[in-house]
Design a protein around this motif. Structure first.
Motif, PDB file in Angstrom:
ATOM      1  N   LEU A 133       0.704  -1.330  -0.243  1.00  0.00           N
ATOM      2  CA  LEU A 133       0.064  -0.124   0.026  1.00  0.00           C
ATOM      3  C   LEU A 133       0.709   1.323  -0.043  1.00  0.00           C
ATOM      4  N   ARG A 143       0.886   3.756  -3.268  1.00  0.00           N
ATOM      5  CA  ARG A 143       0.858   5.858  -2.698  1.00  0.00           C
ATOM      6  C   ARG A 143       1.782   6.542  -3.450  1.00  0.00           C
ATOM      7  N   ALA A 151      -4.803  13.912  -4.787  1.00  0.00           N
ATOM      8  CA  ALA A 151      -6.312  12.845  -4.584  1.00  0.00           C
ATOM      9  C   ALA A 151      -7.758  14.407  -4.324  1.00  0.00           C
ATOM     10  N   GLU A 192     -13.011   7.061  -2.268  1.00  0.00           N
ATOM     11  CA  GLU A 192     -12.042   6.399  -2.652  1.00  0.00           C
ATOM     12  C   GLU A 192     -10.953   7.176  -2.661  1.00  0.00           C
ATOM     13  N   ARG A 193     -10.923   7.943  -3.442  1.00  0.00           N
ATOM     14  CA  ARG A 193     -10.099   8.826  -3.423  1.00  0.00           C
ATOM     15  C   ARG A 193      -9.512   9.362  -2.275  1.00  0.00           C
ATOM     16  N   GLU A 215     -10.964   8.556   0.889  1.00  0.00           N
ATOM     17  CA  GLU A 215     -10.277   7.784   1.682  1.00  0.00           C
ATOM     18  C   GLU A 215      -9.359   7.887   1.903  1.00  0.00           C
ATOM     19  N   SER A 216      -8.472   7.491   0.940  1.00  0.00           N
ATOM     20  CA  SER A 216      -6.744   6.781   0.008  1.00  0.00           C
ATOM     21  C   SER A 216      -6.032   7.902   1.699  1.00  0.00           C
TER      22      SER A 216
END
Length: 374
Positions: free
Chosen positions: A233, A237, A289, A347-348, A350-351
């Motif tokens: 992960l 990123r 994001a 999703e973006r 929250e990432s």
């Protein structure tokens, strides 16, 4: 009349100082701002501006001195290539007027535009190409702009053209170098992530086979799965950061959004506006994001909402940065599926530890908002 010989040295020193100030800045935006400020100071004008034309009948860049941010907001969208500005772009010749409003080429100003009387404008040229127009209005010294002022501004514009061309070449070279390095790093990170995910899959399969006959060993393997997943992960990123748009490196989030909104405002019948508090330095992943969420929300609003106006706002308060995209379109009934757009935006958000909310109802528009800690 031309400047007296006794004034020549002082004038050349002023021009030299202004041009040196320009060449110390390598960002195109900074160069434009310094050109405008230097021209304003050289000719003792209340207002000064510089426009760089684009191919869509408007201006790719437009900077001004003498106006407050509030005045700029009240004036509205950037000017288009019409009236005196359009004439200067077509003719490529200096213009000096005792009263701009009396010239037949003058058309109109927005309601909030300050009144400008005496006027002087000079093209910034690179050979036959007009790189931009620098113009000034309302000379503070009584009597308006003189022939000596025109000579001085023309001389300054010739030198400023060199500085502006140099800045463009530097930015282009820097862009290409950054793109090459970004692609190299992204390839390396992609390979590393691929290997990590392959190892993760094998470890998970091994844990599954040992779950019944060797639970202790299975638990150890599952701990390794968790560690590998975290590493993968983190590296994913990193890939996202390396592939972030070059505009963010050049201009930052606020200016990139502003330029994107200006482009959409020209391309679509709806009015698209941008308002922001200058954000603090942000984590690169957060910038990517928020930019992608804004682009997706703008796409939805302009393509599907039937809005007359879409507003993008960037606000900072209480340790949080808030991005909102609001439209006055048809809205929709919340609940149920709205396609992958909202899902990918959420999703973006929250990432990067953000929270996205959507406020909409039939007949009262839609607001997409993301809040993230800063």
């Amino acid at each position: 009349m031309p400047a007296r010989s006794s004034d020549r040295e002082e004038i050349l020193q002023a021009v030299s100082g202004a041009v040196l100030a320009v060449t110390r800045h390598l960002s195109v935006r900074e160069v434009l701002q310094v050109i405008v400020r230097s021209a304003q100071r050289l000719l003792d004008a209340r207002y000064a501006a510089l426009g760089v034309p684009d191919e869509d009948g408007s201006f790719a860049e437009f900077v001004a001195e003498g106006l407050t941010d509030r005045q700029w907001d009240a004036i509205g969208p950037l000017p288009r290539q019409h009236g005196m500005l359009g004439a200067m772009l077509r003719d490529g010749a200096p213009v000096r007027l005792p009263d701009l409003r009396d010239d037949p080429r003058f058309e109109w100003w927005p309601k909030a535009h300050p009144v400008m009387k005496d006027f002087i404008g000079v093209p910034i040229r690179d050979g036959d190409e007009v790189l931009g127009i620098v113009f000034l209005a309302n000379k503070r010294t009584p009597g308006g702009f003189t022939a000596a002022d025109e000579e001085l501004l023309t001389l300054f514009a010739a030198h400023a053209a060199i500085a502006l061309t140099n800045a463009r070449l530097y930015e282009r070279g820097r862009e290409l170098a950054m793109l090459e390095e970004r692609n190299r790093m992204a390839r390396e990170l992609h390979d590393a992530v691929t290997q990590k995910l392959f190892s993760l899959r094998l470890t998970a399969q091994a844990a599954a086979t040992m779950l019944e006959r060797a639970p202790d060993r299975a638990a150890a393997e599952l701990e390794r799965v968790q560690r590998l997943a975290g590493e993968a992960l983190a590296e994913l990123r990193a890939v996202i950061v390396e592939l972030r748009p070059a505009e963010l490196d050049r201009h930052g989030l606020a200016e990139t959004l502003r330029k994107h909104v200006r482009l959409l405002d020209r391309l679509h019948p709806a009015r698209v506006v941008f308002d922001c508090d200058e954000p603090p330095p942000l984590d690169p992943a957060v910038e990517v994001a928020l930019l992608r969420v804004a682009q997706e929300a703008l796409h939805n609003a302009l393509r599907h909402s039937g809005a007359a106006e879409v507003a993008v706002r960037l606000r900072q308060a209480g340790g949080k940065l808030s991005l909102s995209v609001s439209d006055d379109g048809g809205g929709f009934e919340q609940g149920g599926s709205r396609g992958l757009g909202l899902v990918s935006m959420r999703e973006r958000a929250e990432s990067v530890g953000g929270v996205m909310t959507v406020d909409s109802a039939p007949g009262r528009g839609t607001t997409v908002r993301v809040e993230v800690g800063v």
